[in-house]
Design a protein around this motif. Structure first.
Motif, PDB file in Angstrom:
ATOM      1  N   ALA A  83       3.347   1.366  16.673  1.00 17.70           N
ATOM      2  CA  ALA A  83       4.045   0.045  16.303  1.00 17.70           C
ATOM      3  C   ALA A  83       5.589  -0.935  17.313  1.00 17.70           C
ATOM      4  CB  ALA A  83       5.413   0.695  15.377  1.00 17.70           C
ATOM      5  N   ILE A  84       6.238   0.063  18.410  1.00 16.43           N
ATOM      6  CA  ILE A  84       6.816  -1.085  19.884  1.00 16.43           C
ATOM      7  C   ILE A  84       5.785  -1.827  20.665  1.00 16.43           C
ATOM      8  CG2 ILE A  84       8.305  -0.554  21.319  1.00 16.43           C
ATOM      9  CD1 ILE A  84       8.657   2.590  20.639  1.00 16.43           C
ATOM     10  N   GLN A  85       5.072  -1.369  20.101  1.00 16.18           N
ATOM     11  CA  GLN A  85       4.057  -2.010  20.877  1.00 16.18           C
ATOM     12  C   GLN A  85       3.633  -3.593  19.861  1.00 16.18           C
ATOM     13  OE1 GLN A  85       0.762  -0.151  22.011  1.00 16.18           O
ATOM     14  NE2 GLN A  85       0.908   0.030  23.834  1.00 16.18           N
ATOM     15  N   MET A  86       3.468  -3.720  18.769  1.00 12.51           N
ATOM     16  CA  MET A  86       2.785  -4.824  17.828  1.00 12.51           C
ATOM     17  C   MET A  86       4.087  -5.019  17.836  1.00 12.51           C
ATOM     18  SD  MET A  86       0.755  -3.185  14.525  1.00 12.51           S
ATOM     19  CE  MET A  86       2.137  -1.682  14.597  1.00 12.51           C
ATOM     20  N   GLY A  87       5.678  -4.839  17.205  1.00 10.82           N
ATOM     21  CA  GLY A  87       6.376  -5.171  17.689  1.00 10.82           C
ATOM     22  C   GLY A  87       7.089  -6.326  18.972  1.00 10.82           C
ATOM     23  N   MET A  88       6.662  -5.763  19.499  1.00  8.90           N
ATOM     24  CA  MET A  88       7.132  -6.497  20.941  1.00  8.90           C
ATOM     25  C   MET A  88       5.754  -8.128  21.857  1.00  8.90           C
ATOM     26  SD  MET A  88       7.448  -2.905  23.405  1.00  8.90           S
ATOM     27  CE  MET A  88       7.233  -4.118  25.749  1.00  8.90           C
ATOM     28  N   LYS A  89       4.972  -7.602  20.404  1.00  9.98           N
ATOM     29  CA  LYS A  89       3.715  -8.365  20.902  1.00  9.98           C
ATOM     30  C   LYS A  89       3.942  -9.804  20.149  1.00  9.98           C
ATOM     31  CE  LYS A  89      -1.270  -9.726  19.643  1.00  9.98           C
ATOM     32  NZ  LYS A  89      -2.645  -8.961  19.736  1.00  9.98           N
ATOM     33  N   ALA A  90       5.208  -9.236  19.103  1.00 12.04           N
ATOM     34  CA  ALA A  90       5.667 -10.109  18.667  1.00 12.04           C
ATOM     35  C   ALA A  90       6.649 -11.104  18.497  1.00 12.04           C
ATOM     36  CB  ALA A  90       5.587  -9.885  16.553  1.00 12.04           C
ATOM     37  N   ALA A  92      22.072  -5.098  11.794  1.00  7.11           N
ATOM     38  CA  ALA A  92      23.120  -4.700  10.680  1.00  7.11           C
ATOM     39  C   ALA A  92      22.031  -4.209   9.607  1.00  7.11           C
ATOM     40  CB  ALA A  92      24.572  -4.918  10.336  1.00  7.11           C
ATOM     41  N   ASP A  93      21.164  -4.941   9.034  1.00  5.90           N
ATOM     42  CA  ASP A  93      20.241  -4.947   7.972  1.00  5.90           C
ATOM     43  C   ASP A  93      19.010  -4.328   9.065  1.00  5.90           C
ATOM     44  OD1 ASP A  93      21.810  -5.901   6.312  1.00  5.90           O
ATOM     45  OD2 ASP A  93      21.695  -7.815   7.159  1.00  5.90           O
ATOM     46  N   ALA A  94      18.830  -3.824   9.513  1.00 12.03           N
ATOM     47  CA  ALA A  94      17.556  -3.429  10.104  1.00 12.03           C
ATOM     48  C   ALA A  94      16.718  -4.186  10.713  1.00 12.03           C
ATOM     49  CB  ALA A  94      17.191  -1.660   9.399  1.00 12.03           C
ATOM     50  N   ARG A  95      16.724  -5.170  10.618  1.00 12.30           N
ATOM     51  CA  ARG A  95      15.777  -6.764  11.118  1.00 12.30           C
ATOM     52  C   ARG A  95      15.478  -6.377  12.673  1.00 12.30           C
ATOM     53  NH1 ARG A  95      18.280 -11.988   8.424  1.00 12.30           N
ATOM     54  NH2 ARG A  95      20.102 -11.402  10.103  1.00 12.30           N
ATOM     55  N   VAL A  96      14.179  -7.176  13.051  1.00 14.97           N
ATOM     56  CA  VAL A  96      13.958  -7.143  14.258  1.00 14.97           C
ATOM     57  C   VAL A  96      14.246  -8.491  14.828  1.00 14.97           C
ATOM     58  CG1 VAL A  96      11.960  -6.680  15.347  1.00 14.97           C
ATOM     59  CG2 VAL A  96      12.047  -5.147  13.807  1.00 14.97           C
ATOM     60  N   LEU A  97      14.837  -8.126  16.021  1.00 19.07           N
ATOM     61  CA  LEU A  97      15.367  -9.485  16.631  1.00 19.07           C
ATOM     62  C   LEU A  97      14.206  -9.541  17.843  1.00 19.07           C
ATOM     63  CD1 LEU A  97      19.144  -8.699  17.165  1.00 19.07           C
ATOM     64  CD2 LEU A  97      18.306  -9.874  14.843  1.00 19.07           C
ATOM     65  N   LYS A  98      14.476 -11.277  18.237  1.00 15.92           N
ATOM     66  CA  LYS A  98      13.693 -11.674  19.266  1.00 15.92           C
ATOM     67  C   LYS A  98      14.374 -11.241  20.543  1.00 15.92           C
ATOM     68  CE  LYS A  98      11.501 -15.071  16.333  1.00 15.92           C
ATOM     69  NZ  LYS A  98      11.222 -17.074  16.151  1.00 15.92           N
ATOM     70  N   GLU A  99      13.657 -11.637  21.619  1.00 17.11           N
ATOM     71  CA  GLU A  99      14.402 -11.411  22.993  1.00 17.11           C
ATOM     72  C   GLU A  99      15.825 -12.546  22.739  1.00 17.11           C
ATOM     73  OE1 GLU A  99      11.984 -11.844  25.595  1.00 17.11           O
ATOM     74  OE2 GLU A  99      10.967 -10.148  25.652  1.00 17.11           O
ATOM     75  N   SER A 128      -3.087  -1.892  12.645  1.00 19.34           N
ATOM     76  CA  SER A 128      -3.452  -1.767  14.214  1.00 19.34           C
ATOM     77  C   SER A 128      -3.159  -3.697  14.269  1.00 19.34           C
ATOM     78  CB  SER A 128      -4.883  -2.253  14.221  1.00 19.34           C
ATOM     79  OG  SER A 128      -5.963  -3.216  12.947  1.00 19.34           O
ATOM     80  N   GLU A 129      -2.815  -3.789  13.545  1.00 15.62           N
ATOM     81  CA  GLU A 129      -2.022  -6.217  14.082  1.00 15.62           C
ATOM     82  C   GLU A 129      -1.118  -6.168  12.680  1.00 15.62           C
ATOM     83  OE1 GLU A 129      -3.701 -10.004  14.379  1.00 15.62           O
ATOM     84  OE2 GLU A 129      -4.979  -8.178  14.193  1.00 15.62           O
ATOM     85  N   LEU A 130      -0.063  -6.549  12.891  1.00 17.17           N
ATOM     86  CA  LEU A 130       0.742  -7.571  12.397  1.00 17.17           C
ATOM     87  C   LEU A 130       0.545  -8.902  12.106  1.00 17.17           C
ATOM     88  CD1 LEU A 130       4.147  -6.425  13.739  1.00 17.17           C
ATOM     89  CD2 LEU A 130       3.180  -5.672  12.028  1.00 17.17           C
ATOM     90  N   ARG A 145       7.733  -8.817   0.813  1.00 21.68           N
ATOM     91  CA  ARG A 145       9.021  -8.975   1.265  1.00 21.68           C
ATOM     92  C   ARG A 145       8.982  -8.922   2.022  1.00 21.68           C
ATOM     93  NH1 ARG A 145      12.391  -8.661  -3.342  1.00 21.68           N
ATOM     94  NH2 ARG A 145      11.288  -9.443  -5.233  1.00 21.68           N
ATOM     95  N   GLY A 146       7.906  -8.365   3.190  1.00 23.12           N
ATOM     96  CA  GLY A 146       8.785  -7.366   4.287  1.00 23.12           C
ATOM     97  C   GLY A 146       7.719  -6.079   4.830  1.00 23.12           C
ATOM     98  N   VAL A 147       7.714  -6.108   6.151  1.00 24.20           N
ATOM     99  CA  VAL A 147       7.173  -5.113   6.794  1.00 24.20           C
ATOM    100  C   VAL A 147       7.962  -4.147   7.400  1.00 24.20           C
ATOM    101  CG1 VAL A 147       5.155  -4.084   8.875  1.00 24.20           C
ATOM    102  CG2 VAL A 147       5.033  -6.048   7.308  1.00 24.20           C
ATOM    103  N   LEU A 148       8.073  -3.131   7.589  1.00 24.46           N
ATOM    104  CA  LEU A 148       9.021  -2.084   7.999  1.00 24.46           C
ATOM    105  C   LEU A 148       8.526  -0.985   9.046  1.00 24.46           C
ATOM    106  CD1 LEU A 148      11.400  -0.521   8.836  1.00 24.46           C
ATOM    107  CD2 LEU A 148      11.016   0.903   6.321  1.00 24.46           C
ATOM    108  N   LEU A 149       8.615  -1.098   9.863  1.00 23.34           N
ATOM    109  CA  LEU A 149       8.048  -0.290  11.498  1.00 23.34           C
ATOM    110  C   LEU A 149       8.536   1.745  11.612  1.00 23.34           C
ATOM    111  CD1 LEU A 149       7.311  -3.431  14.257  1.00 23.34           C
ATOM    112  CD2 LEU A 149       5.755  -2.054  12.481  1.00 23.34           C
TER     113      LEU A 149
END
Length: 580
Positions: free
Chosen positions: A303-310, A509-516, A237-239, A264-268
């Motif tokens: 998961a997309i919405q959680m990422g966008m919120k971040a 390339a490492d599947a890291r989520v990028l900011k805008e 429900s929340e990151l 070590r991290g969270v994978l969405l």
């Protein structure tokens, strides 16, 4: 410091191909991994899919005597993505997807076999191939999963033969024509099905798995070997962030909120938003529906919405893995028409009674053209698949089997009354469809003339080898075209469906989520349909969804394993600050 209810190294949100790939690779790298799944079953859309994986110049091609090269793979991907995807990302996928397939072949239960005759979707494009890049998983005995077998998401209804058993993609091509060879094969398959009765009775379903169920069954068994757990009915429900870094998530489990630490991290990797009508209407073409999709029922874009919120950037949000579908009465899922669109004797029409595309084209393109035509006419969504008595006798039409095996009178009343429209003439059919009768007659007349010559002068149907893959080789001069000239005539509804959305969080390339702004969000990764596809707006071939999901889940785990130095550095800095 926050109180944690549970702690792991890598927290994976989702349980599809990308999620399990990350779980396996992460575990092998020494990470303590946990997968959490919103639904009551695992596997997601991957389990409902064909399970095919597209990887250029893969190890199975050479073993089958098929020539490919890294250069051809890059040339092909660069051409079909039309410059929208940087070559550096395409090279990254090309190289690491091969490595991923080889790793799984050596270290896990996931083994593929090449579909040697299943062409790329654009085989005539520079670097395109006539087969081998698409691979399907070997059949799998679901009973090896023991108690976890019944927790595997069932296959799509359209993947079952007579609603009972699964077959491989290779066998499916033979079965389509329902000739002597396929009838003998079907008889043999049912004999083997009968012998599986004791296991079927024990588990309540057939243990012989192919397609997406075989893919996910093999991955799940590999996770079990590594004691990697999956929490079902446990939505995120929340990151949780510390100093701009993703360090965990709030998970709803057994009616309680749990704070799960991810060192070590969270994978969405929880799929797209195909079942979220609000998001579909905001981002995608209109009209939209959550009932035309063949994607997982729980894919609502959480998961997309959680990422966008971040603060994550997004791309391709208007796109999907499009496919034409029909709608079975009472169903809330699209029934894909991947095979039917290429068979001779059927056409797709809009509400004006006119064709609007090459029906046999890659399914993603058929729906793109469907929406384009709807923008012009306002009469294409929904449309209709129209066919004659010869087609009805010989081939499938969504949930309706060939007439030679299932005559009209044997069909369930619901199908005959609410789905399969039938008429003694084209004019009568036009009246039932609510389309202009002269227009439909003219459309069929022109199509019939072109079918006799074997040349679709309007849309080029049957010109590509990809068009002809599901054509009928017994029909000439064009295996995808036959006249519609034998009454009665039939029609089934046609909708712009999909296998899932393909827009999502931007990644590197490492599947890291990028900011805008293009900078990575530390500790946060994305794979599968939660991320914007490396394939851009196109579809390289069968398995163009599963291949990247497996690959970027794999890469996310590797990147998370390497992040220890960064994490230790953050902790040391915090400790130094605390001691003054």
């Amino acid at each position: 410091m926050p109180k944690w209810d549970h702690s792991v190294d890598l927290l994976v949100i989702g349980s599809g191909a990308g999620a399990m790939s990350a779980g396996i690779r992460g575990s092998d790298l020494g990470l303590d991994v946990l997968l959490v799944e919103k639904g009551e079953t695992y596997g997601g859309s991957s389990a409902m899919s064909g399970g095919v994986c597209w990887v250029g110049n893969n190890l199975h091609m050479a073993k089958s005597g098929i020539t490919d090269s890294d250069e051809d793979t890059l040339t092909y991907l660069s051409h079909i993505t039309q410059g929208e995807v940087p070559d550096s990302l395409l090279v990254n996928y090309r190289d690491n997807s091969k490595r991923m397939v080889e790793y799984f072949a050596q270290k896990t239960h996931l083994h593929f076999m090449p579909l040697t005759e299943y062409t790329d979707y654009y085989p005539e494009a520079p670097g395109g191939k006539l087969g081998g890049r698409s691979m399907e998983p070997l059949p799998f005995d679901g009973s090896l999963l023991e108690n976890d077998f019944n927790l595997l998401h069932p296959p799509a209804q359209s993947a079952l033969i007579m609603g009972k058993m699964m077959i491989t993609a290779k066998i499916a091509k033979t079965m389509i024509m329902l000739g002597f060879k396929s009838l003998c094969l079907m008889a043999w398959l049912f004999i083997k099905y009968a012998f599986r009765y004791p296991t079927r009775r024990k588990y309540g379903r057939d243990p012989y798995l192919t397609n997406g169920n075989a893919l996910m069954g093999r991955l799940r068994l590999s996770l079990k070997d590594r004691n990697v757990p999956i929490w079902l009915k446990s939505p995120a429900s929340e990151l949780i962030f510390e100093n701009g870094r993703a360090v965990g998530a709030v998970i709803e489990k057994d009616g309680q909120s749990m704070r799960v630490e991810a060192k070590r991290g969270v994978l969405l990797a929880a799929g797209g938003f195909e079942r979220n009508l609000k998001m579909r209407e905001e981002y995608g073409p209109k009209p939209a529906s959550v009932e035309w999709t063949a994607g997982n029922e729980h894919n609502t874009g959480d998961a997309i919405q959680m990422g966008m919120k971040a603060g994550a950037g997004t791309a391709l949000m208007s796109e999907a893995w499009w496919t034409p579908v029909t709608q079975y009465p009472g169903s809330k899922d699209g029934w894909v028409l991947v095979v039917e669109k290429s068979l001779p004797g059927g056409i797709f029409i809009n509400g004006l009674g006119k064709r609007f595309t090459n029906e046999s084209a890659p399914y993603v393109d058929v729906v793109v053209e469907m929406y384009k035509d709807h923008q012009k006419t306002g009469k294409t969504v929904p449309g209709w698949m129209v066919f004659d008595a010869d087609y009805r006798h010989n081939y499938i039409a969504g949930p309706v089997g060939p007439g030679k095996a299932l005559p009209d009178k044997t069909l369930p009343r619901k199908l005959r009354k609410d789905f399969l429209l039938k008429a003694g003439s084209l004019d009568e059919l036009a009246q039932k469809l609510g389309v202009d009768a002269p227009s439909l007659s003219e459309t069929v007349k022109r199509f019939n003339e072109m079918a006799h010559e074997g040349k679709d002068l309007d849309f080029g149907r049957g010109e590509s080898a990809a068009d002809r893959y599901y054509g009928d080789d017994r029909v000439s001069p064009n295996p995808c075209m036959a006249p519609l000239n034998k009454a009665p005539y039939y029609a089934i509804p046609l909708f712009p469906g999909d296998l899932g959305t393909k827009g999502g969080l931007t990644t590197d390339a490492d599947a890291r989520v990028l900011k805008e702004n293009g900078q990575p969000i530390e500790g946060l990764y994305a794979a599968g349909n939660t991320s914007a596809s490396v394939m851009g707006r196109t579809y390289p071939g069968a398995g163009g969804t599963i291949g990247p999901a497996l690959c970027y889940g794999f890469l996310a785990a590797e990147a998370a394993a390497k992040s220890e130095a960064v994490l230790v550095g953050v902790q040391e800095s915090a400790a130094q600050a605390a001691t003054g």
